[in-house]
Design a protein around this motif. Structure first.
Motif, mmCIF file in Angstrom:
data_model
loop_
_atom_site.group_PDB
_atom_site.id
_atom_site.type_symbol
_atom_site.label_atom_id
_atom_site.label_comp_id
_atom_site.label_asym_id
_atom_site.label_seq_id
_atom_site.Cartn_x
_atom_site.Cartn_y
_atom_site.Cartn_z
ATOM 1 N N SER A 90 0.829 -1.201 0.000
ATOM 2 C CA SER A 90 0.000 0.000 0.000
ATOM 3 C C SER A 90 0.865 1.253 0.000
ATOM 4 O O SER A 90 0.594 2.201 -0.744
ATOM 5 C CB SER A 90 -0.923 -0.012 1.225
ATOM 6 N N MET A 91 1.914 1.260 0.819
ATOM 7 C CA MET A 91 2.797 2.428 0.862
ATOM 8 C C MET A 91 3.563 2.583 -0.447
ATOM 9 O O MET A 91 3.738 3.699 -0.956
ATOM 10 C CB MET A 91 3.769 2.325 2.036
ATOM 11 N N VAL A 92 4.023 1.470 -1.006
ATOM 12 C CA VAL A 92 4.761 1.520 -2.271
ATOM 13 C C VAL A 92 3.883 2.107 -3.372
ATOM 14 O O VAL A 92 4.321 2.931 -4.179
ATOM 15 C CB VAL A 92 5.269 0.124 -2.659
ATOM 16 N N VAL A 98 9.649 2.177 -3.689
ATOM 17 C CA VAL A 98 9.946 1.534 -2.401
ATOM 18 C C VAL A 98 10.677 2.549 -1.531
ATOM 19 O O VAL A 98 11.732 3.054 -1.933
ATOM 20 C CB VAL A 98 10.808 0.272 -2.598
ATOM 21 N N PRO A 99 10.130 2.907 -0.370
ATOM 22 C CA PRO A 99 10.809 3.899 0.481
ATOM 23 C C PRO A 99 12.120 3.352 1.018
ATOM 24 O O PRO A 99 12.261 2.149 1.238
ATOM 25 C CB PRO A 99 9.804 4.137 1.609
ATOM 26 N N ASP A 109 7.456 12.974 5.068
ATOM 27 C CA ASP A 109 7.326 14.128 4.177
ATOM 28 C C ASP A 109 6.782 13.712 2.817
ATOM 29 O O ASP A 109 5.945 14.412 2.227
ATOM 30 C CB ASP A 109 8.687 14.807 3.997
ATOM 31 N N GLU A 110 7.243 12.578 2.310
ATOM 32 C CA GLU A 110 6.783 12.103 1.010
ATOM 33 C C GLU A 110 5.311 11.706 1.053
ATOM 34 O O GLU A 110 4.549 11.955 0.111
ATOM 35 C CB GLU A 110 7.641 10.924 0.552
ATOM 36 N N THR A 135 3.749 8.250 9.893
ATOM 37 C CA THR A 135 4.350 6.923 9.867
ATOM 38 C C THR A 135 4.983 6.658 11.230
ATOM 39 O O THR A 135 5.630 7.536 11.803
ATOM 40 C CB THR A 135 5.396 6.783 8.738
ATOM 41 N N GLY A 136 4.736 5.472 11.763
ATOM 42 C CA GLY A 136 5.227 5.182 13.099
ATOM 43 C C GLY A 136 5.467 3.708 13.328
ATOM 44 O O GLY A 136 4.995 2.851 12.572
ATOM 45 N N VAL A 137 6.205 3.412 14.370
ATOM 46 C CA VAL A 137 6.395 2.042 14.832
ATOM 47 C C VAL A 137 6.113 2.052 16.332
ATOM 48 O O VAL A 137 6.789 2.728 17.101
ATOM 49 C CB VAL A 137 7.809 1.504 14.494
ATOM 50 N N LEU A 138 5.063 1.309 16.734
ATOM 51 C CA LEU A 138 4.597 1.322 18.116
ATOM 52 C C LEU A 138 4.675 -0.068 18.717
ATOM 53 O O LEU A 138 5.092 -1.025 18.054
ATOM 54 C CB LEU A 138 3.147 1.844 18.170
ATOM 55 N N ALA A 139 4.274 -0.177 19.969
ATOM 56 C CA ALA A 139 4.315 -1.461 20.686
ATOM 57 C C ALA A 139 3.523 -2.523 19.926
ATOM 58 O O ALA A 139 2.447 -2.243 19.387
ATOM 59 C CB ALA A 139 3.749 -1.287 22.090
#
Length: 420
Positions: A90-92, A98-99, A109-110, A135-139
């Motif tokens: 989905s992000m790609v 590819v980020p 930002d993108e 965009t994040g990375v959580l528990a």
């Protein structure tokens, strides 16, 4: 056996005390969340009262924010569209690549830039719009090895807001981290809308610190971004449009070199045939047959438009691309442009391909109003244009009783050169 009963009584009393303590802790937490929710609601009400509309694209957190925004009345005054990217594919697809890293400042930002361009496409010319990227990375389960962190970006026409936050790992569960990042997202949107942002983030003192940055783009930087293809259009308007749902845009595209009375009367005549339509001038910085306009050219031509006009500068010379930028619109053209639009030679000498392109424009809800125009010393009207039966309903003539003008930008430029 005699000792069992007293032990059970003691254990029951201990359990009762523990449950009472937990109930107090739970009540305190519920009261805190209830208080926080009332603050969030007040901020969202202020956001919905502002003229700014936004597209939100989220990945990896802040999921509760969307529910809050939609649960407060007048959400449609703010939210144009929202997307959750919970798969890499989905992000790609959103970014078109590819980020380098899914969770970082550059990717946020993108994402915000893509959201901003989408907001431009979904809004009416002259509207204030924003693109929000998260965009994040959580528990999670299993636990993450690295830091729990998030990046939020908010893109507008003249600025970029950036928020970076590294969370205290283990201090909150997944719900708590998502709640915090949702508060941050609402706070970001409030800043973009220019409203109150009194949402306390409840950061762990001495460990968690929010880093905030704002970049401001000059008009020249905006134009450079347009010419490079980073953004799809720029609104040059000193008024904020708040059209009702279903308002149709009436778009006059041209080079406006110079803007003259014929352009103004033509757009007025077209709007009289589309009652309630929003008049809009569109200047393309890129021409199919000529070199791209320079920054000075664009500035000079945009300065011709009087206060109250809606002018949009785009980088799309072709009408099938303009239709993607302005769906549900009526394009105002001269008979000369209509002749080119329907000439198979511009489609690889294929009438089939020409009809396919025109039907694609129709699927986007667009049609054309055609004005009489002098072509090769002969005055042509829609009746002189061969319109395929498949797309006849897309073209309507502007009666000569409403508009007829012999003014020509080419002639005006020639006269100016002679006088100069």
């Amino acid at each position: 056996m005699l000792n069992v009963v007293p032990n059970l009584i003691v254990l029951c009393r201990i359990a009762s005390v523990v449950n009472w303590l937990w109930s107090k802790v739970g009540l305190s937490r519920r009261e805190k969340l209830s208080k926080m929710d009332s603050v969030v609601r007040a901020v969202i009400e202020a956001i919905h009262s502002s003229p700014t509309r936004a597209v939100l694209c989220l990945s990896g957190g802040a999921s509760q924010a969307l529910g809050w925004l939609l649960s407060v009345p007048r959400a449609s005054s703010t939210v144009l569209e929202a997307t959750f990217m919970y798969s890499r594919a989905s992000m790609v697809q959103l970014l078109g690549k590819v980020p380098t890293q899914s969770v970082c400042r550059e990717t946020a930002d993108e994402i915000a830039l893509e959201a901003y361009n989408r907001a431009l496409e979904l809004s009416m010319p002259g509207m204030q719009v924003a693109g929000i990227g998260f965009t994040g990375v959580l528990a999670s389960i299993p636990p993450k090895r690295g830091d729990h962190r998030c990046f939020v970006s908010a893109r507008t026409q003249n600025g970029l807001w950036q928020y970076d936050l590294t969370l205290a790992k283990g201090h909150r569960d997944r719900y708590g981290e998502d709640y915090l990042t949702s508060c941050l997202l609402v706070k970001t949107l409030a800043n973009v809308c220019g409203t109150i942002d009194d949402i306390p983030l409840d950061l762990k003192e001495g460990i968690e610190k929010l880093r905030e940055t704002k970049l401001v783009y000059s008009e020249e930087e905006q134009l450079q971004q347009l010419l490079s293809g980073k953004i799809c259009m720029i609104n040059f308007s000193d008024r904020v449009n708040s059209p009702t749902s279903g308002t149709r845009r009436v778009v006059l595209s041209g080079s406006f070199n110079p803007l003259h009375d014929g352009h103004v009367k033509l757009l007025d005549a077209a709007c009289s045939l589309r009652e309630g339509g929003l008049p809009c001038y569109e200047l393309s910085a890129i021409n199919a047959d000529k070199p791209p306009l320079g920054l000075t050219d664009i500035k000079e031509r945009s300065n011709q438009f009087r206060s109250g006009n809606t002018l949009v500068v785009t980088n799309q010379p072709y009408f099938f691309k303009k239709a993607e930028l302005f769906p549900d619109s009526t394009f105002v053209v001269g008979a000369d442009t209509a002749l080119r639009l329907l000439d198979p030679k511009y489609y690889g000498n294929s009438k089939v391909r020409m009809v396919e392109v025109m039907l694609g424009i129709r699927k986007l809800g667009c049609d054309f109003l055609v004005a009489g125009r002098k072509v090769d010393e002969a005055f042509k009207v829609l009746a002189d244009v061969e319109v395929p039966t498949e797309v006849e309903g897309m073209f309507q003539e502007i009666p000569l009783s409403l508009f007829q003008s012999d003014l020509s930008s080419t002639q005006l430029r020639a006269q100016a050169r002679q006088q100069g």
